[in-house]
Design an enzyme around this catalytic site. Structure first.
Site, PDB file in Angstrom:
ATOM      1  CB  ILE A   1      13.105  65.402  34.330  1.00 23.79           C
ATOM      2  CG1 ILE A   1      13.088  66.904  34.632  1.00 23.79           C
ATOM      3  CG2 ILE A   1      12.530  64.609  35.497  1.00 23.79           C
ATOM      4  CD1 ILE A   1      13.863  67.315  35.846  1.00 23.79           C
ATOM      5  CE  LYS A   2      19.065  58.834  34.353  1.00 22.38           C
ATOM      6  NZ  LYS A   2      20.329  58.268  34.870  1.00 22.38           N
ATOM      7  CB  ILE A   3      10.751  59.722  33.309  1.00 22.92           C
ATOM      8  CG1 ILE A   3      10.544  61.129  33.872  1.00 22.92           C
ATOM      9  CG2 ILE A   3       9.508  58.873  33.522  1.00 22.92           C
ATOM     10  CD1 ILE A   3       9.383  61.882  33.248  1.00 22.92           C
TER      11      ILE A   3
END
Length: 603
Positions: free
Chosen positions: A196-198
């Site tokens: 998951i890209k944050i």
């Protein structure tokens, strides 16, 4: 019977200089290579997943890069790549072992082919919102990519075979909302090789800790500064500590930290040009690699921290540095520079397709990774930047702000693309049932012609601005280019409101027409001449005048069609008139400079 073997991974090798470091995948020695037609078998989700490994894949720049311990990830994804088998070919032939995505990539994917049409039609008929449609499309593609990369994930013990999907960047300043969306994405895709890209904003740091503590693997994105990178590493460690305290298996949690590269040189070079001294200009083109190398040094220092060593002993995985934005923006530099210069074992390099192709063709791998002398030189470079008056902290702060703005803009663009396509599918269904009036069809043709012209015109403004970036005219053209881009977006919104879908083929033709227009008769076939400024100004002026005519036409229709925003059209028309005035001034100056001075004539 052909031999089968697994390729393993030493999760934490303690040896080289006594430092805990991730080592590249173990490789079968040449004598173990399969012969004949080179079929390599690896264990996958099904009993075995086989792919053809051509002889060319056994050698060459990408093979060398992979052998040096760099994980090659592709910064691209579309249903064309998936359904057409291209992603499988890249895995088999080009050593690709991961994929990263972003909203811009998905918006581009939506314009390729018709593989999304059926799903969009279904979502439209169900009355789903645009946000719901974006979520469904992107998670479906990422899940499919995770499945394709599943065998890679298994043979590398979970290190590679990863696919990244980004949270809504509009939530970047809200930690709780970011965590909630990360959790929803993780549960919906439902694949262990997901990341998951944050974004690495200050608020994002807390989200990184919280998500990691829940056992969700994270790709931390949008990192520019060393200080923020250290904050990211500590946020990951805090998350691991909380996960261990709650009894989670740390070996199942993975992370990469995406350190952006090329944008640093773009911003620094622009500021060095503005300073303009010989000392400043001599420093151009070196900050991005120096910054990334110092980031890797910070990573190595973290591995020596007793805090990390305790987590490693409990089975934790390192948060590998990932070099992002590795496509070269300045054509003056080698197009593989940010891959070659950052060949460091245990890191990831995610490349757009063009960079991957370029490196496969002519990339080179250095004889050895950066040494202590290289790290010393990197520090000296930043001292030199400070001496010439460049504030690098302001550079990285600016890049983070602009990066967030671009991310949000890309997300909006993706939503608009989905909305247009959903409208297009609905319109197709309506036409089948009720038919469409001739006037609606003509209006759609008219608007798409102007949209194609706007696409070509925007490319011309950008090119003219770039060609004269060191002049006052360049600054004027840069501002006009931004305005023209906003005008095109306004036209796209109007088309959406009217239920008119943009024709991607026409838009592409507008872009191609502008490219072809570069061969116009300016006295030189390919290069610029003094006449180029005049001809470009005239072309841009005619384009703006045509755009103004479009706004006037729509303003007339707004009197009887409430879907058309009369006040907005008035403002757009006024801006077009101001653009015409500015371009007329540029045309006059260019013409006078180029053709105004003549030698005296003799009689």
């Amino acid at each position: 019977m052909r031999p089968e073997f697994d390729i393993g991974w030493n999760a934490l090798a303690v040896g080289r200089s006594g430092q805990g470091r991730e080592e590249p995948p173990c490789r079968a020695p040449p004598t173990m290579r399969p012969s004949g037609d080179n079929i390599l078998s690896v264990r996958g989700a099904a009993p075995f997943w086989r792919f053809r490994m051509p002889l060319s894949a056994e050698s060459g720049p990408l093979a060398d890069l992979s052998a040096a311990g760099v994980s090659i990830w592709l910064d691209d994804l579309s249903r064309e790549l998936l359904a057409g088998g291209e992603l499988r070919k890249l895995i088999a032939d080009q050593h690709v072992v991961g994929v990263t995505t972003n909203p811009t990539i998905f918006a581009s994917a939506l314009s390729k082919g018709e593989r999304y049409n059926e799903q969009l039609r279904s979502l439209s008929e169900e009355g789903g919102s645009v946000d719901d449609a974006v979520f469904a499309l992107t998670t479906d593609d990422v899940r499919s990519a995770c499945d394709v990369l599943g065998p890679v994930h298994e043979r590398t013990a979970g290190i590679d075979g990863r696919v990244s999907i980004e949270v809504d960047p509009r939530l970047a300043q809200d930690a709780d909302a970011t965590v909630a969306m990360a959790r929803r994405l993780w549960e919906t895709v439902d694949r262990t090789n997901l990341l998951i890209k944050i974004p690495a904003t200050r608020e994002g740091l807390q989200a990184i800790t919280d998500v990691t503590a829940e056992g969700i693997s994270v790709n931390v994105t949008l990192i520019f500064s060393l200080d923020r990178y250290r904050d990211v590493m500590h946020a990951y460690l805090r998350g691991l500590e909380q996960a261990r305290a709650s009894g989670r298996d740390l070996a199942t949690i993975h992370s990469v930290a995406s350190f952006f590269v090329s944008r640093v040189d773009t911003e620094v070079n622009s500021r060095l040009d503005a300073i303009g001294t010989p000392q400043a200009l001599a420093l151009k083109g070196k900050a991005a690699v120096a910054n990334a190398r110092l980031a890797f040094q910070a990573y190595e220092q973290m591995l020596l921290d007793p805090r990390w060593q305790r987590l490693a002993a409990a089975g934790a995985r390192t948060q590998r540095p990932l070099w992002a934005s590795t496509g070269v923006k300045d054509p003056a530099y080698p197009d593989t520079m940010y891959v070659s210069e950052l060949t460091i074992g245990g890191t990831v390099n995610t490349m757009p397709g063009a960079t991957l192709t370029a490196f496969a063709d002519h990339g080179t791998v250095p004889d050895h990774p950066p040494t202590s002398d290289d790290f010393t030189a990197a520090k000296a470079h930043f001292a030199a930047l400070e001496q010439v008056g460049l504030d690098f902290t302001d550079v990285t702060d600016t890049l983070e702000r602009e990066g967030l703005t671009k991310f949000e803009g890309s997300w909006t663009e993706l939503g608009e693309s989905v909305a247009r396509e959903m409208h297009a599918e609905a319109d197709t269904a309506n036409e089948a049932r009720d038919g469409t009036s001739e006037s609606d069809k003509l209006l759609a043709i008219y608007l798409n012609d102007h949209y194609a012209a706007a696409t070509g015109g925007l490319e011309l403004f950008r090119r003219a601005s770039d060609a004269r970036k060191h002049e006052q005219a360049g600054r004027v053209l840069s501002d006009l280019a931004h305005q023209v881009e906003k005008d095109r977006d306004a036209l796209a919104r109007i088309m959406t409101d009217l239920g008119v879908s943009t024709s991607q083929s026409k838009a592409a033709m507008g872009w191609i027409a502008e490219k072809a227009g570069r061969l116009k008769t300016n006295g030189r076939l390919l290069s610029r001449s003094p006449l180029s400024d005049v001809l470009e100004a005239e072309s841009m002026l005619m384009g703006v005048q045509g755009k103004a005519a479009c706004w006037r036409t729509l303003r007339v229709l707004a009197e009887t069609d409430e879907r058309l925003p009369a006040e907005d059209l008035d403002a757009l028309l006024e801006r077009a008139e101001q653009q015409s005035t500015a371009l007329e001034e540029l045309r006059f100056v260019a013409a006078n400079r180029t053709m105004g001075s003549r030698p005296p004539t003799t009689r």
